[in-house]
Design an enzyme around this catalytic site. Structure first.
Site, PDB file in Angstrom:
ATOM      1  CG  ASP A  99       7.419  34.607 -78.150  1.00 30.52           C
ATOM      2  OD1 ASP A  99       6.417  35.079 -78.724  1.00 30.52           O
ATOM      3  OD2 ASP A  99       7.820  35.031 -77.049  1.00 30.52           O
ATOM      4  CG  ASP A 131      -0.321  32.277 -75.633  1.00 29.72           C
ATOM      5  OD1 ASP A 131      -0.284  33.247 -76.403  1.00 29.72           O
ATOM      6  OD2 ASP A 131       0.195  32.287 -74.506  1.00 29.72           O
ATOM      7  CD  GLU A 165       2.714  37.779 -75.672  1.00 27.48           C
ATOM      8  OE1 GLU A 165       1.829  38.328 -74.992  1.00 27.48           O
ATOM      9  OE2 GLU A 165       3.114  36.617 -75.454  1.00 27.48           O
ATOM     10  CG  ASP A 194      -1.841  36.757 -77.806  1.00 28.21           C
ATOM     11  OD1 ASP A 194      -1.876  35.524 -77.622  1.00 28.21           O
ATOM     12  OD2 ASP A 194      -0.997  37.500 -77.276  1.00 28.21           O
ATOM     13  CG  HIS A 227      22.763  26.663 -37.166  1.00 28.82           C
ATOM     14  ND1 HIS A 227      21.691  26.480 -36.305  1.00 28.82           N
ATOM     15  CD2 HIS A 227      23.294  25.422 -37.369  1.00 28.82           C
ATOM     16  CE1 HIS A 227      21.572  25.212 -36.001  1.00 28.82           C
ATOM     17  NE2 HIS A 227      22.548  24.538 -36.638  1.00 28.82           N
ATOM     18  CB  THR A 329      17.333  24.666 -39.118  1.00 33.12           C
ATOM     19  OG1 THR A 329      18.656  24.117 -39.055  1.00 33.12           O
ATOM     20  CG2 THR A 329      16.303  23.594 -38.804  1.00 33.12           C
ATOM     21  CB  SER A 416      -1.331  42.942 -69.477  1.00 34.69           C
ATOM     22  OG  SER A 416      -1.816  43.216 -68.185  1.00 34.69           O
ATOM     23  CG  HIS A 444       1.175  31.458 -70.228  1.00 38.52           C
ATOM     24  ND1 HIS A 444       1.605  32.654 -69.664  1.00 38.52           N
ATOM     25  CD2 HIS A 444       1.084  31.706 -71.558  1.00 38.52           C
ATOM     26  CE1 HIS A 444       1.745  33.568 -70.613  1.00 38.52           C
ATOM     27  NE2 HIS A 444       1.427  33.003 -71.776  1.00 38.52           N
TER      28      HIS A 444
END
Length: 474
Positions: A99, A131, A165, A194, A227, A329, A416, A444
């Protein structure tokens, strides 16, 4: 020489191997997009078909469904495979994912992200090219190269490929634990491709990863957005409270302000400290990757240590706040801030969660606000650390030196890969992280790339790795 024959054939097959990779990246297997989930299933079929053509025994494991965008959606199957079953050979379990992250031209890509393009610098550009479809296609190509050279594959391959993943790897850990003494029982070691080189010039072997603990804090008060001209200065504003809490987590210089976090970190030994002295890395590598000179530390040693072996806390975003163009605002009625801590040895996820929650609630209480705070621990992935002196890393080092002509650096990574920990703990086997791509590949990001040279040498590396593994007497 047998390896030289392999290398020669791989060079001759360059166009064919690139074409296979182009077919793979043309499948927009974005696991995080419910509308593209069928493409993830299609990618699973592609992987099964390619390995089956080469004689591997492949199967797709159904792991159920999950809720996504308010509906139950089938999870992509986990693809398991076996190539060779000779008890006299070593057996390696390889892992990759099929993926990819979302991508579109509107994000700023210079080309269609799902059409592989080779630019003037021999860089292959496409989503997933590094990747992790490049390495996955690399393994298919390595098996093919041995076959077409008329050479017996030197080891047995076990395979585990997933399609979630990039969206939490749901179901993978349970399957690995369930099959540890069954499908994966014969594995002597595990190889994951990876990760990436540290820089752009020298190959590496990765022996450590940081974990990640992800949190969100929600602050809410008014029954609806207000507001600012009518209510500003007369009510407690959720955004003001949230900013105060998030501003108490970390300093601009990266220092984590949560009491007790740094107390858990393993002490830096002289032996470990010396490992950083010979790593081929320059501050310009960081500047080029970041796109600006914004480094906290002026030297490479402290930069790498704070990237790999010390925890960091990053603020990621705020939901519910006005973020459009123009000027609105409004006082948001409810805002949600997200942040994470990258964890390292010897930090424990539950202790980290307790310390973070205690700090957040204490700071919020000190504000004297009438708004309500809710704390959520969204995810906790463990850190992982191996030994670069393990025989499996000797195998990887010999293979890398044979292909690239230089001994690799032994490095850790700031990111990670939770499955690394799961494989090591469930199988009680060493895990080697064997990268194909470079540190500037931009996984990414927009214009993700994989250098053609790294792709071709990566295939040779996989071929050489299994050859060296077959010679290992351990």
């Amino acid at each position: 020489m047998a390896l030289e024959a392999l290398y020669s054939l791989i060079d001759k097959k360059k166009d064919e191997f690139i074409a296979r990779l182009a077919k793979a990246v043309a499948i927009p297997s974005v696991s995080a997009d419910v509308n593209l989930r069928p493409k993830v299933y299609e990618m699973a079929d592609f992987v099964v078909d390619e390995f089956t053509k080469l004689g591997a025994k492949m199967e797709k494991r159904d792991i159920g469904s999950h809720e996504m965008d308010g509906q139950q959606v089938p999870l992509p199957p986990i693809v398991l495979g076996q190539y060779g079953n000779d008890p006299s050979k070593k057996t390696v379990l390889i892992y990759n994912h099929f993926d990819v992250q979302p991508a579109s031209l509107s994000d700023g890509w210079s080309t269609d992200p799902f059409k592989l393009e080779v630019d003037s610098k021999d860089r292959m550009i496409a989503r997933g090219v590094t990747d992790d479809k490049g390495p996955l296609i690399g393994w298919i190509s390595a098996v093919q190269a041995y076959q077409e050279c008329g050479m017996e594959f030197p080891v047995n391959l076990l395979m585990c490929f997933e399609g979630m993943e990039e969206y939490g790897s749901e179901g993978l850990d349970d399957l690995i634990r369930a099959e540890a003494q069954k499908y994966f029982a014969k594995a002597d070691c595990v190889c994951i491709s990876d990760t990436y080189w540290l820089g752009t010039k020298k190959p590496v072997l990765t022996y450590g990863l940081r974990g990640v603990s992800y949190f969100s804090i929600t602050v809410e008060g008014p029954g609806a957005d207000l507001h600012s001209g009518v209510f500003g200065g007369t009510v407690h504003e959720p955004m003001t409270d949230l900013i105060a809490v998030m501003g108490s987590l970390v300093k601009p210089n990266g220092e984590i302000l949560i009491p007790g976090i740094m107390d858990q970190v393993a002490k830096l030994t002289p032996e470990e400290d010396s490992l950083y002295d010979t790593i081929d890395y320059e501050m310009s590598d960081l500047e080029n990757a970041a796109g600006a000179d914004i480094s906290i530390y002026p030297d490479t040693k402290r930069t790498l240590q704070h990237r790999w072996r010390y925890p960091t806390l990053s603020l990621h975003g705020i939901e519910g706040a006005f973020s459009g163009s123009g000027a609105k605002t409004v006082i948001p009625a409810k805002v949600n801030g997200k942040f994470s801590i990258r964890t390292v040895p010897d930090m424990q996820p539950e202790t980290v969660r307790e310390l973070v929650q205690k700090h957040v609630e204490k700071v919020f209480s000190s504000l004297g606000t009438k708004n309500k705070l809710t704390f959520h621990a969204l995810h906790a992935g463990a850190w992982w650390s191996s030994s670069p002196k393990h025989w499996h890393y000797d195998v990887g080092s010999r293979a890398t030196e044979r292909v690239f002509g230089v001994k690799p650096d032994f490095v850790r990574e700031g990111g990670s890969i939770p499955v690394t920990v799961t494989f090591e703990h469930a199988l009680n086997r060493n895990v080697l992280l064997l990268p194909m791509g470079r540190g500037d590949d931009g996984a990414h990001s927009i214009n993700e790339k994989l250098d053609l040279d790294n792709f071709m040498k990566g295939i040779k590396l996989f071929c050489t790795y299994v050859h060296e593994l077959s010679l290992e007497k351990q």
